[in-house]
Design a protein around this motif. Structure first.
Motif, PDB file in Angstrom:
ATOM      1  N   ASN A 136      36.047  13.390 -19.340  1.00  0.00           N
ATOM      2  CA  ASN A 136      35.411  14.558 -18.744  1.00  0.00           C
ATOM      3  C   ASN A 136      34.504  15.234 -19.769  1.00  0.00           C
ATOM      4  N   PHE A 142      43.577  21.053 -10.631  1.00  0.00           N
ATOM      5  CA  PHE A 142      42.236  21.518 -10.270  1.00  0.00           C
ATOM      6  C   PHE A 142      41.198  20.401 -10.336  1.00  0.00           C
ATOM      7  N   TRP A 143      41.653  19.213 -10.659  1.00  0.00           N
ATOM      8  CA  TRP A 143      40.690  18.135 -10.861  1.00  0.00           C
ATOM      9  C   TRP A 143      40.971  16.946  -9.955  1.00  0.00           C
ATOM     10  N   PHE A 171      33.204  13.144  -5.741  1.00  0.00           N
ATOM     11  CA  PHE A 171      33.800  13.962  -6.787  1.00  0.00           C
ATOM     12  C   PHE A 171      34.199  13.054  -7.926  1.00  0.00           C
ATOM     13  N   ARG A 172      34.003  13.532  -9.107  1.00  0.00           N
ATOM     14  CA  ARG A 172      34.434  12.738 -10.245  1.00  0.00           C
ATOM     15  C   ARG A 172      34.702  13.662 -11.421  1.00  0.00           C
ATOM     16  N   ASP A 173      35.755  13.330 -12.125  1.00  0.00           N
ATOM     17  CA  ASP A 173      36.058  14.047 -13.348  1.00  0.00           C
ATOM     18  C   ASP A 173      34.827  13.946 -14.250  1.00  0.00           C
ATOM     19  N   GLY A 174      34.321  15.073 -14.670  1.00  0.00           N
ATOM     20  CA  GLY A 174      33.144  15.050 -15.525  1.00  0.00           C
ATOM     21  C   GLY A 174      31.852  15.258 -14.765  1.00  0.00           C
ATOM     22  N   PHE A 175      31.932  15.359 -13.431  1.00  0.00           N
ATOM     23  CA  PHE A 175      30.726  15.596 -12.633  1.00  0.00           C
ATOM     24  C   PHE A 175      30.958  16.782 -11.716  1.00  0.00           C
ATOM     25  N   GLY A 176      30.219  17.825 -11.915  1.00  0.00           N
ATOM     26  CA  GLY A 176      30.240  18.977 -11.014  1.00  0.00           C
ATOM     27  C   GLY A 176      31.635  19.543 -10.804  1.00  0.00           C
ATOM     28  N   ASP A 190      46.858  22.988 -16.381  1.00  0.00           N
ATOM     29  CA  ASP A 190      47.171  21.569 -16.253  1.00  0.00           C
ATOM     30  C   ASP A 190      46.525  20.732 -17.334  1.00  0.00           C
ATOM     31  N   ASN A 204      46.792  18.001 -13.658  1.00  0.00           N
ATOM     32  CA  ASN A 204      45.396  18.334 -13.334  1.00  0.00           C
ATOM     33  C   ASN A 204      45.185  18.735 -11.881  1.00  0.00           C
TER      34      ASN A 204
END
Lengths: 574, 1007
Positions: free
Chosen positions: B542, A395-396, A266-271, B473, A393
């Motif tokens: 992001n 959700f991230w 998982f990565r911020d900015g990916f999927g 958020d 964040n």
């Protein structure tokens, strides 16, 4: 003038009359007619096979987390979680939509692998044989990974290693589970022989992944000899280490550890990113506490003397979280512990919450009296509930979810050898390595943690069951363990009690049997009983022996039937 | 213009047949219209002879007749025919009275026009005035109730999104689109792409005979929009404008804080305490009326249009520029439109003329980013004891941070721009008489730009400690740009020939359409300074972007033959051959034929004595149409999708490729076959007109995603499988007359369509949530539990089959359907003792049946008044969630719940006991308790206008001035619970922008 205008318009018309304007091709997507013909295209397709490792359910949590909390004794869910919540509540049927999506997701991954493996030859002239092999074996291991979930969830399943282009060719009968396992083990052995010792890039399949999956499948299938052999190969290979800090392993700081062999990245900015902080987090910090551990999970952690709490001399029910295996507090947020800048407290009487510095913050949304959906049993999962994400964040959360790690290899090896009754130093060493790490020490520092010594096969069996339950909690192993140990019928259909209500005066300790089953019989009054009907998953039902397998999705049965074929349903009545 | 063309046409015919008589009387005179103005081009015939002439430019004529017994028949299109016996007179002036019926009019049909009397297909014609009268900005909305067989369903009042869904004669398709084909001046477009004031006329082609010339695009019916063009004469400058206010037509009312606490069985002490503190401490003891706070705005709207029109014999122009600004009753909803149109008609010489038309439009729709779920549904849900705004002006936390007011006012905006430009060049060439060639080329460009900003707002999590939190958020901005370019080329050749009583018209044509569509997308999150809503201002962590493009093309040849014998026996045949890029080469071409016949009985001698009957015609038609709107441009190839299955290796994101959908090489168009029977009548000099039609519309090869085994690992492709039938009738009646200066008219229409799924290729049924499509039932029927009313006692509960969870008296009691087959005959005969999803049956049909409308209009001495009633006789609607269930998901209670719900004292109540429910509770399920009769009668529009007398106008130096006032959606009579509008979409849970009533005042002035 008129002729010139006419002429111009006629030109337009003739220019457009061209029949070619009907022969269009997609502007963004190649077709299978030309694909798989270069190394780049093979790599693109292989990445597509890896993509199926990203398998998300309710709150975009990994489905493995849905399984552990919905349909086992260690956790509880509120809300829809790809059918595993219904499975735990016994309200599932063959039509439960989640099972269809599980079945579909896995076959989708298998289809992608088959498509690549079947068409690999197209690029044979332009790609070196070695690279072709590597691509094929990576795909083959992933295919086995997807199949192993199918087999251990559904039992016999249709097996194919061919891409299906015509729906009518897909009306395959179920292949006996043992046959599928034979194929998977053979594939994995072949892949392990060819794959490199090290991944060619992080997160790729390499030799140890193939071997570990081999040992997992063999262990689940009760083929202990094979399980032990492949696990030992990994251990002796010496590529892998346990991460020094158990708690840290499941946080952003633990990412990239050599213990993790295969991850769902998982990565911020990916999927999509999993909503761990929302689903598992504190309601005082904007979480919903819908995925929580149970009291019996809490009581399964040993006391610090290495004994179960009902045998320990250092366990005190009036201070239930002291003198315990450090993994309790590493994996679970317990009352009065600090979390995300607040003092977590779930007691129904605690109507206000305090900041970590002791100052008053306001209404305590972690108390079920203040707000009913607060943590059902009074605890929260800390494992994967990214604290930074909880504060900001929600959700991230972008911590990778570990699908396979070295501790599993050690436990697979130990269990296989115990079952073979070949309990030697290597077995004790494997077990103690895992335990020592829990205490943050080396296996040799025997004073610093409760060392396991050989106490005979029966006791060792109890120990390994307990060890797997706490070490691998909330990682998607428990559902398969309670099934293969045949203890689901015992641990599942029970009333779920919450935390001890009057800790000061608590004296009673539950009984824990040789399978690790925690019984509250006779001491129920000591515990909080949350009867809110809005937690349907809190009433656990297990139909024995039916629920040892998931039903074949009704939609699949209907599709076969509509096409004049049939596929059998699992027994037990659906 | 049309009158002129026709009169010239008639003149030409008559000139050719004029013969002189030797012993004859010469008669002359003038033909006048109703205003005593001379009427040029009127036809004067000697009855029962071939002798005739036409009036000249001053309306004068001269004719030789055999003798005094001769009868002159004077006629002019749009006027009643008049017969005059010559007698002894030598000068006969004739005053023609206008025929206000529409039987005499010319109707726009596919690739041409036709006199209504000669139509054999089913065509409804709607005058632009009927649309312009309504203060609406989406033309589709104005079509509600205007044509039988055209169902226009407007279920939202949101500015910019208040267009109606159009259905012509039911729903024929499941997997493909059901939207009719809309052509604006012959080129495909959207009915809402046009300023309603620019519309001259709309034709609705309903049967296959009328629309089969559009082949594969016409199966859902065709709507032809013609825009206004310049007329010969002095340049006229017109300004028209209107402005007004909107008001939500109806919304539920809810219990206040104290009543709400009582309804939730709160302890009396707490309630007393609450009551005492409410006035002094609203921050801790609020009594929030969420609906009142949400619908806080006046909904001001205005429209301005400036146009110039006029021309010489050689050049005629029409230019218009308009500005629309539609406000809303909720903060931050808005719609703006700038529209410009320039239509020109240029006569190069006698044989060649040209049209150059330009149209541009810019539409801007603004709405809160939060969306209807967060704005409206939460306002329908959150109880009055939650704070919306604190006394210091900060937002309250609402329910767990969801605060619809904060979300709509402070949660960021979606700004959608739709920019559109179209050019059209049309060439008409008449090399010889009756032979016409025309070529049209029209490029069209559309640029859509969406900017969605999800902004953070801050709420007080705890008032006393002033602890705040941010929702959501993280803020984020996403931009999407879509660009569409479409080229359209049409070539037409037509030839008309009259051989005595045999009239032929032959038309042949070619059409090519090419479409390119591409879009790019980019987003970022974490805008530290959130007043800069541009991508650059966000963080790079992001960043995301994406892009997509596709194209399609259609090449067609078509032909039409019209034949009539003495304007009595009519025949028409159409055929179109379409080739579409959306299908595999071997399936690419298809042919769509149609035939229709008509018989004008009123022209038979038999009827010449029946004076009251001025027109009587029988029509029948049959034809086939296709549907190529199948949702995908390349359904027949196995496409490998790039970038949709990525993974992370190391530190970098790797692109993945995967095939996701199984291909279906054999995919073809859906085919619709329509048979139509009709009768047209005009009675009492066409003052009363009537049309009745009956049709059967059968759609075959419907696209269905028939499931494939999951083992395939790919999604199911669309396959041509199902069959759906629509049977119905359309009826319209019109009455027009004048009594002195008082003119009046009434139009009534009534229609019904019955939809039935005939075949689903063995699937039996397709269930999607609470709707089911099943063989033998209408598409999308409501699917749920039948109920027996409520449990009256615990004993009844104990003796009943298991339902859902723990039950109390007052809960809904469901019917345990027969689901088990014990006798083995394949028919279930026994119930299984448990209520589960198998017990669901069809409990309603949400498609409107028995739609009707009545338009009344009168005019007297400058005043004009029109009123339109519109309604639906039968429709079911299932409501759920916050729209209807009390205390659902910690929600609130509507006032009527307290009067109509079960209590131990009110055991015959229609609704269950008021008790907390959540998703999955016994009472919170799709049961027939929550299916309502959504039939209604509405006063759709009332308009009162006054045109200033000419004497006054002359002093003001204007040629025309009309002021008017109009009310749209004034009232709605229905049987739904108080506060619920019958236009609510089926299945709504309260996430909707309600219908509004609009009060406007307007002025039209021409200089």
């Amino acid at each position: 003038m008129k002729t010139s205008i006419l002429f111009i318009l006629m030109t337009f018309m003739i220019a457009s009359c061209n029949q070619d304007i009907l022969d269009l091709e997609s502007l963004t997507q190649p077709t299978d007619a030309t694909f798989f013909s270069s190394e780049e295209e093979l790599e693109l397709a292989l990445t597509g096979v890896y993509n199926s490792l990203i398998w998300l359910g309710g709150y975009t949590l990994p489905v493995q987390v849905n399984m552990d909390n919905g349909a086992t004794d260690i956790g509880l869910l509120r809300g829809g979680f790809v059918g595993f919540d219904e499975l735990g509540a016994g309200s599932h049927s063959a039509s439960t939509g989640g099972f269809g999506s599980v079945y579909t997701h896995l076959y989708r991954g298998i289809g992608r692998a088959n498509n690549l493996i079947n068409n690999l030859d197209r690029a044979a002239d332009v790609v070196p044989a070695e690279r072709m092999d590597q691509i094929m074996y990576e795909a083959m291991v992933l295919r086995a990974y997807y199949y192993h979930y199918l087999v251990f969830l559904f039992g016999d399943v249709p097996y194919t290693d061919q891409l299906i282009a015509e729906p009518t060719e897909a009306l395959l009968p179920r292949t006996p589970k043992e046959e599928v396992i034979n194929i998977l083990l053979a594939d994995l052995s072949e892949a392990a022989a060819s794959l490199p010792q090290e991944p060619r890039e992080p997160n790729r399949v390499f030799k140890d992944v193939a071997l570990t999956l081999h040992s997992r499948i063999a262990l689940y299938a009760g083929r202990y000899e094979e399980a032990a052999t492949s696990a030992l190969q990994v251990i002796e290979g010496g590529n892998l280490n346990l991460h020094p800090d158990y708690e840290e392993l499941f946080t952003p700081q633990g990412e990239g550890s050599s213990e993790a062999m295969l991850v769902m990245p998982f990565r911020d900015g990916f999927g999509p990113t999993p909503n761990f902080a929302v689903a598992q987090g504190s309601r005082n910090r904007g979480g919903y506490s819908t995925v929580v551990p149970t009291q019996s999970m809490i009581d399964s952690y040993e006391a610090s003397d290495g004994l179960a709490i009902d045998e320990s001399t250092v366990y005190d029910p009036s201070q239930p979280f002291d003198n315990r295996d450090p993994r309790l507090k590493a994996s679970i947020i317990t009352p009065q512990s600090e979390w995300a800048g607040l003092i977590f407290e779930s007691h129904p009487d605690s109507l206000t919450v305090r900041n970590a510095d002791g100052t008053l913050r306001g209404a305590n949304n972690d108390s079920r009296i203040v707000i009913w959906p607060a943590a059902f049993c009074g605890y929260l999962w800390k494992k994967y509930t990214n604290e930074a994400s909880q504060l900001q964040n929600r959700f991230w959360s972008d911590t990778d979810f570990i699908l396979m790690r070295y501790a599993e290899v050690l436990l697979n090896y130990a269990e296989a050898k115990i079952e073979l009754n070949e309990i030697d130093e290597t077995v004790l060493d494997a077990l103690n390595t895992v335990k020592a790490r829990a205490y943050g020490v080396q296996v040799g520092e025997t004073d610093a943690y409760p060392v396991v010594t050989n106490t005979g096969q029966a006791t060792m069996r109890t120990l390994i069951k307990r060890e797997r339950k706490v070490e691998l909690a909330n990682e998607g192993f428990r559902l398969f363990d309670i099934r293969r140990w045949n203890i689901a019928e015992k641990v599942m259909p029970v009333t779920l009690y919450g935390r001890i209500l009057d800790e000061e005066n608590a004296t009673m300790v539950p009984d824990i049997d040789e399978d690790g089953f925690v019984s509250y019989e006779g001491i129920e009054s000591q515990y909080d009983l949350n009867t809110d009907a809005r937690f349907p998953n809190a009433t656990r039902v297990f139909t024995n022996p039916r629920d040892y397998l998931l039903p074949i999705p009704q939609a699949e049965i209907d599709t076969y039937r509509a096409n004049g074929a049939s596929i059998t349903q699992n027994p037990g009545g659906y | 213009m049309k009158k002129l063309v026709l009169s010239l046409f008639v003149m030409a015919i008559l000139v050719g047949t004029n013969t002189a008589f030797s012993q004859s009387i010469t008669v002359d005179g003038t033909v006048f219209d109703e205003n005593e103005n001379p009427l040029p081009g009127a036809s004067i015939l000697v009855k029962n002879t071939a002798t005739g002439t036409v009036s000249d430019l001053e309306g004068k004529y001269q004719i030789n007749v055999p003798g005094p017994e001769s009868v002159l028949v004077v006629s002019f299109l749009g006027y009643f025919k008049q017969e005059v016996e010559v007698g002894t007179r030598n000068t006969i002036d004739v005053n023609l009275k206008p025929d206000m019926s529409d039987l005499s009019e010319v109707v726009v049909v596919g690739y041409g026009d036709q006199r209504r009397v000669n139509l054999t297909g089913s065509v409804e014609s709607i005058d632009g005035a009927a649309i312009a009268r309504q203060p609406v900005f989406q033309a589709s909305q104005a079509l509600v109730g205007l044509a039988p067989g055209l169902t226009a369903i407007q279920d939202s009042g949101q500015p910019g999104d208040d267009n109606a869904t159009l259905r012509i004669r039911g729903t024929g398709s499941l997997g493909a689109s059901n939207d009719p084909l809309v052509l604006i001046d012959g080129i495909q477009g959207s009915i809402d792409n046009i300023d309603p004031a620019d519309i001259e006329n709309i034709s609705v082609l309903k049967d296959a005979a009328a629309s089969s010339i559009y082949g594969s695009r016409g199966s859902n019916g065709v709507i032809l929009v013609t825009t206004k063009r310049g007329q010969t004469g002095a340049m006229k400058v017109s300004y028209s404008a209107y402005a007004g206010l909107q008001e939500i037509q109806t919304v539920p009312t809810y219990l206040g804080a104290i009543d709400f606490l009582r309804a939730t069985n709160t302890d009396e002490d707490i309630i007393n305490d609450y009551q005492q503190n409410m006035a002094t401490n609203p921050d801790l003891y609020p009594d929030t009326d969420w609906m009142d706070l949400l619908f806080s705005e006046s909904g001001f709207q205005q429209y301005h249009n400036l146009s110039v029109s006029g021309g010489t014999e050689n050049i005629r122009l029409m230019g218009s520029l308009s500005y629309t600004d539609q406000g809303s009753n909720v903060v931050n909803y808005n719609f703006k439109r700038y529209n410009g149109r320039f239509n020109s008609d240029i006569k190069v010489n006698d044989k060649l003329n040209l049209n150059f038309d330009l149209n541009f439009r810019k539409e801007m729709t603004t709405e809160p980013n939060a969306g209807h779920q967060q704005v409206f549904r939460q306002a329908y849900r959150i109880d009055p004891t939650q704070v919306a705004i604190h006394s210091d002006g900060f937002w309250g936390d609402g329910w767990g941070g969801l605060n619809p007011l904060a979300a709509s006012q402070d949660g960021g905006l979606n700004r959608n721009e739709d920019n559109y430009f179209r050019g059209l060049m049309k060439l008409n060439y008449n090399p010889v008489k009756d032979f016409r060639i025309s070529i049209t080329y029209s490029p069209e460009y559309r640029d859509l730009f969406d900017r969605n900003f999800n902004k953070m707002y801050t709420t007080y999590l705890d008032w006393e400690t002033k602890t705040t939190r941010n929702i959501p958020d993280r803020n984020s901005l996403s931009n999407t740009n879509r660009r569409i370019f479409e080229e359209n080329l049409i070539g037409l050749v037509s030839y008309t020939k009259r051989l005595q009583d045999h009239n032929f018209t032959v038309l042949a044509g070619y059409e090519m359409i090419k479409n390119n569509d591409s879009r790019i997308f980019a987003s970022r999150t974490d805008f530290i300074i959130d007043r800069f809503e541009q991508l650059d201002a966000g963080a790079e962590t992001n960043m995301r972007n994406g892009g997509y493009a596709t194209h399609s093309s259609l090449v067609s040849y078509f032909s039409r033959l019209n034949y009539n014998y003495g304007d009595k026996y009519l025949f028409e045949a159409n055929v179109r051959r379409d080739a579409s890029s959306r299908f595999a080469p071997e399936n690419r071409v298809s042919i769509f034929p149609s035939f229709s016949v008509g018989w004008r009985l009123s022209e038979e001698n038999l009827f010449s004595t029946v004076d009251f009957l001025s027109e009587l015609k029988l029509r029948a038609s049959w034809g086939q149409l296709g549907n190529q709107q199948i949702g995908s441009d390349f359904p027949y190839t196995s496409n490998i999708l790039l970038g949709d299955s990525n993974f992370i290796f190391g530190n970098s994101i790797a692109t993945g490729a995967s095939q996701n959908v199984l291909a279906n090489r054999n995919i073809r168009w859906e085919t619709t076959e329509t048979t139509n029977f009709a009768i047209d009548a005009g009675i009492l000099n066409n003052r009363l007109t009537m049309t009745a039609e009956y049709y059967v519309r059968r759609t075959e090869d419907i696209l269905l995603a028939l499931p494939v085994p999951m083992v395939v690992g790919l999604s199911a492709p669309q396959q041509n499988a199902g069959t759906v039938e629509n049977r119905g009738f359309d009826l319209s009646l019109g009455w027009r007359d004048a009594i002195g200066q008082f003119t009046y008219g009434a139009n009534m229409n009534f229609s019904d369509v019955k939809n039935e799924v005939v075949d689903l290729a063995g699937l039996g049924q397709i269930i999607s949530g609470n709707s089911i499509t099943k063989v033998g039932s209408p598409i999308g029927s409501i699917f749920g539990y039948e109920t027996y009313g409520m449990f009256q006692s615990q004993e009844e509960i104990n003796n009943s089959p298991n339902q859902f969870g723990a039950l109390i008296p007052g809960n809904i009691r469901y019917v345990d359907q027969l689901t088990v087959d014990n006798s083995g005959d394949g028919v279930p005969d026994t119930s299984d003792g448990v209520i589960n999803p198998d017990d669901r049956i069809i409990i309603g049909n949400p498609f409107p049946r028995y739609t009707y409308a009545l338009n009344l209009n009168t005019a007297f001495k400058g005043f004009d008044f029109a009123i339109m009633f519109q309604g639906v006789g039968k429709r079911d609607v299932y409501l759920q969630g916050d729209a209807i269930w009390p205390l659902f998901n910690a929600g609130k209670v509507q006032d009527w719940h307290m009067e109509e719900s079960w209590t131990p004292q009110r055991t015959d109540a229609q609704f269950p006991v008021v008790s907390p429910t959540s998703s999955g509770s016994n009472d919170a399920r799709a049961g027939d308790t929550w299916v309502f009769d959504a039939s209604y009668l509405s006063i759709r529009n009332i308009t009162l206008g006054y045109t200033l007398p000419e004497s006054t106008l002359e002093r003001m130096k204007v040629s025309n001035l009309r002021v008017y006032s109009s009310i749209q959606n004034l009232a709605n009579f229905n049987k739904l619970p108080k506060g619920t509008n019958p236009l609510i979409p089926n299945g709504s849970d309260g996430a909707l922008y309600p219908i509004v009533t609009a009060y406007t005042f307007g002025v039209n002035v021409t200089f």
